[in-house]
Design a protein around this motif. Structure first.
Motif, PDB file in Angstrom:
ATOM      1  N   UNK A  63      19.122 -11.319  -5.156  1.00  0.00           N
ATOM      2  CA  UNK A  63      19.698 -11.929  -6.356  1.00  0.00           C
ATOM      3  C   UNK A  63      18.619 -12.646  -7.149  1.00  0.00           C
ATOM      4  N   UNK A  64      18.580 -12.364  -8.438  1.00  0.00           N
ATOM      5  CA  UNK A  64      17.641 -13.046  -9.322  1.00  0.00           C
ATOM      6  C   UNK A  64      16.260 -12.435  -9.409  1.00  0.00           C
ATOM      7  N   UNK A  65      16.052 -11.246  -8.860  1.00  0.00           N
ATOM      8  CA  UNK A  65      14.740 -10.596  -8.935  1.00  0.00           C
ATOM      9  C   UNK A  65      14.827  -9.326  -9.770  1.00  0.00           C
ATOM     10  N   UNK A  66      13.720  -9.023 -10.453  1.00  0.00           N
ATOM     11  CA  UNK A  66      13.637  -7.822 -11.265  1.00  0.00           C
ATOM     12  C   UNK A  66      12.787  -6.777 -10.551  1.00  0.00           C
ATOM     13  N   UNK A  67      12.849  -5.524 -10.994  1.00  0.00           N
ATOM     14  CA  UNK A  67      12.025  -4.484 -10.370  1.00  0.00           C
ATOM     15  C   UNK A  67      10.541  -4.854 -10.432  1.00  0.00           C
ATOM     16  N   UNK A  68       9.748  -4.291  -9.532  1.00  0.00           N
ATOM     17  CA  UNK A  68       8.314  -4.602  -9.492  1.00  0.00           C
ATOM     18  C   UNK A  68       7.626  -4.331 -10.821  1.00  0.00           C
ATOM     19  N   UNK A  69       6.561  -5.079 -11.074  1.00  0.00           N
ATOM     20  CA  UNK A  69       5.793  -4.880 -12.295  1.00  0.00           C
ATOM     21  C   UNK A  69       4.553  -4.026 -12.051  1.00  0.00           C
ATOM     22  N   UNK A  70       4.296  -3.649 -10.813  1.00  0.00           N
ATOM     23  CA  UNK A  70       3.143  -2.807 -10.506  1.00  0.00           C
ATOM     24  C   UNK A  70       3.283  -2.231  -9.098  1.00  0.00           C
ATOM     25  N   UNK A  71       2.533  -1.168  -8.860  1.00  0.00           N
ATOM     26  CA  UNK A  71       2.427  -0.568  -7.531  1.00  0.00           C
ATOM     27  C   UNK A  71       0.937  -0.324  -7.313  1.00  0.00           C
ATOM     28  N   UNK A  72       0.429  -0.703  -6.154  1.00  0.00           N
ATOM     29  CA  UNK A  72      -0.998  -0.507  -5.908  1.00  0.00           C
ATOM     30  C   UNK A  72      -1.196   0.211  -4.580  1.00  0.00           C
ATOM     31  N   UNK A  73      -2.393   0.716  -4.398  1.00  0.00           N
ATOM     32  CA  UNK A  73      -2.708   1.447  -3.178  1.00  0.00           C
ATOM     33  C   UNK A  73      -4.154   1.150  -2.785  1.00  0.00           C
ATOM     34  N   UNK A  74      -4.386   1.044  -1.486  1.00  0.00           N
ATOM     35  CA  UNK A  74      -5.737   0.942  -0.942  1.00  0.00           C
ATOM     36  C   UNK A  74      -6.015   2.248  -0.229  1.00  0.00           C
ATOM     37  N   UNK A  75      -7.127   2.893  -0.575  1.00  0.00           N
ATOM     38  CA  UNK A  75      -7.453   4.191   0.014  1.00  0.00           C
ATOM     39  C   UNK A  75      -8.801   4.129   0.720  1.00  0.00           C
ATOM     40  N   UNK A  76      -8.951   4.973   1.744  1.00  0.00           N
ATOM     41  CA  UNK A  76     -10.246   5.062   2.414  1.00  0.00           C
ATOM     42  C   UNK A  76     -11.143   6.042   1.664  1.00  0.00           C
ATOM     43  N   UNK A  77     -12.323   6.282   2.164  1.00  0.00           N
ATOM     44  CA  UNK A  77     -13.261   7.152   1.449  1.00  0.00           C
ATOM     45  C   UNK A  77     -12.805   8.608   1.418  1.00  0.00           C
ATOM     46  N   UNK A  78     -11.812   8.970   2.228  1.00  0.00           N
ATOM     47  CA  UNK A  78     -11.248  10.325   2.202  1.00  0.00           C
ATOM     48  C   UNK A  78     -10.073  10.435   1.237  1.00  0.00           C
ATOM     49  N   UNK A  79      -9.750   9.344   0.535  1.00  0.00           N
ATOM     50  CA  UNK A  79      -8.642   9.349  -0.407  1.00  0.00           C
ATOM     51  C   UNK A  79      -7.271   9.197   0.234  1.00  0.00           C
ATOM     52  N   UNK A  80      -7.236   8.807   1.498  1.00  0.00           N
ATOM     53  CA  UNK A  80      -5.976   8.625   2.221  1.00  0.00           C
ATOM     54  C   UNK A  80      -5.568   7.154   2.119  1.00  0.00           C
ATOM     55  N   UNK A  81      -4.306   6.935   1.738  1.00  0.00           N
ATOM     56  CA  UNK A  81      -3.805   5.565   1.602  1.00  0.00           C
ATOM     57  C   UNK A  81      -3.653   4.920   2.976  1.00  0.00           C
ATOM     58  N   UNK A  82      -4.143   3.702   3.133  1.00  0.00           N
ATOM     59  CA  UNK A  82      -3.932   2.944   4.365  1.00  0.00           C
ATOM     60  C   UNK A  82      -3.175   1.651   4.087  1.00  0.00           C
ATOM     61  N   UNK A  83      -2.909   1.377   2.822  1.00  0.00           N
ATOM     62  CA  UNK A  83      -2.127   0.209   2.446  1.00  0.00           C
ATOM     63  C   UNK A  83      -1.533   0.412   1.061  1.00  0.00           C
ATOM     64  N   UNK A  84      -0.338  -0.121   0.855  1.00  0.00           N
ATOM     65  CA  UNK A  84       0.322  -0.064  -0.454  1.00  0.00           C
ATOM     66  C   UNK A  84       0.992  -1.395  -0.693  1.00  0.00           C
ATOM     67  N   UNK A  85       1.159  -1.723  -1.958  1.00  0.00           N
ATOM     68  CA  UNK A  85       1.819  -2.984  -2.249  1.00  0.00           C
ATOM     69  C   UNK A  85       2.489  -3.006  -3.602  1.00  0.00           C
ATOM     70  N   UNK A  86       3.360  -3.978  -3.767  1.00  0.00           N
ATOM     71  CA  UNK A  86       4.023  -4.212  -5.031  1.00  0.00           C
ATOM     72  C   UNK A  86       4.413  -5.682  -5.105  1.00  0.00           C
ATOM     73  N   UNK A  87       4.789  -6.103  -6.287  1.00  0.00           N
ATOM     74  CA  UNK A  87       5.080  -7.518  -6.540  1.00  0.00           C
ATOM     75  C   UNK A  87       6.420  -7.623  -7.265  1.00  0.00           C
ATOM     76  N   UNK A  88       7.259  -8.555  -6.814  1.00  0.00           N
ATOM     77  CA  UNK A  88       8.567  -8.800  -7.424  1.00  0.00           C
ATOM     78  C   UNK A  88       8.573 -10.192  -8.045  1.00  0.00           C
ATOM     79  N   UNK A  89       9.076 -10.270  -9.281  1.00  0.00           N
ATOM     80  CA  UNK A  89       9.149 -11.557  -9.986  1.00  0.00           C
ATOM     81  C   UNK A  89      10.601 -12.007 -10.092  1.00  0.00           C
TER      82      UNK A  89
END
Length: 165
Positions: A63-89
């Motif tokens: 209750x009281x939160x809007x959809x995320x304003x961004x989506x991010x990804x951390x990738x290794x040198x092979x281009x494979x994601x090992x972390x993802x994140x988003x932020x809710x306001x």
């Protein structure tokens, strides 16, 4: 022979913050427009950019939160994601008093490093969804309650995410 750089948690958090700040602008530049951050199609396109770790999202927003304003990804040198994140306001009048900007970050259960470790001063909680560690923390204010976030149903199936259209 390839050498890997060892990242310490503080460096990873800094990289995550930079990526979340730059990610939306890069998306707009590459996509040629402003993405609809509540569109199932646009979210799916952003999350499909790198194979690897998935990003569980809340089935329903607290209750009281809007959809995320961004989506991010951390990738290794092979281009494979090992972390993802988003932020809710929090979204104004419907938000609980002193509601926090909340970061939701994921990493593999057996990740050799911890890209989602928040600063020790930030209130956080950790859950496991489909072999993915989900770390949720109060970014600002860092000591805000995360009660609304502790029992949310999370899913990697975007068809189940009710706030996407």
């Amino acid at each position: 022979m390839s050498s890997r750089r060892a990242w310490v948690p503080g460096q990873l958090l800094a990289m995550f913050i930079v990526l979340t700040a730059v990610g939306p602008a890069m998306w707009m530049f590459l996509a040629g427009g402003d993405p609809d951050l509540a569109s199932r199609k646009d979210v799916a396109a952003q999350l499909a950019q790198h194979e690897g770790i998935r990003l569980p999202l809340p089935v329903r927003l607290p209750a009281g939160y809007e959809p995320p304003d961004d989506y991010s990804v951390s990738v290794n040198e092979d281009g494979i994601a090992y972390g993802r994140g988003t932020r809710f306001h929090p979204s104004g009048e419907g938000a609980p008093k002193n509601a926090a900007v909340v970061v939701l970050c994921t990493q593999g259960v057996e990740a050799p490093d911890r890209p989602c470790d928040p600063h020790p001063s930030m209130r956080s909680l950790e859950r496991v969804v489909d072999s993915t560690v989900v770390v949720i923390w109060a970014e600002y204010p860092p000591t805000a309650s995360l009660d609304q976030w502790s029992s949310l149903e999370l899913t990697t199936d975007l068809n189940k995410v009710r706030w996407l259209h």
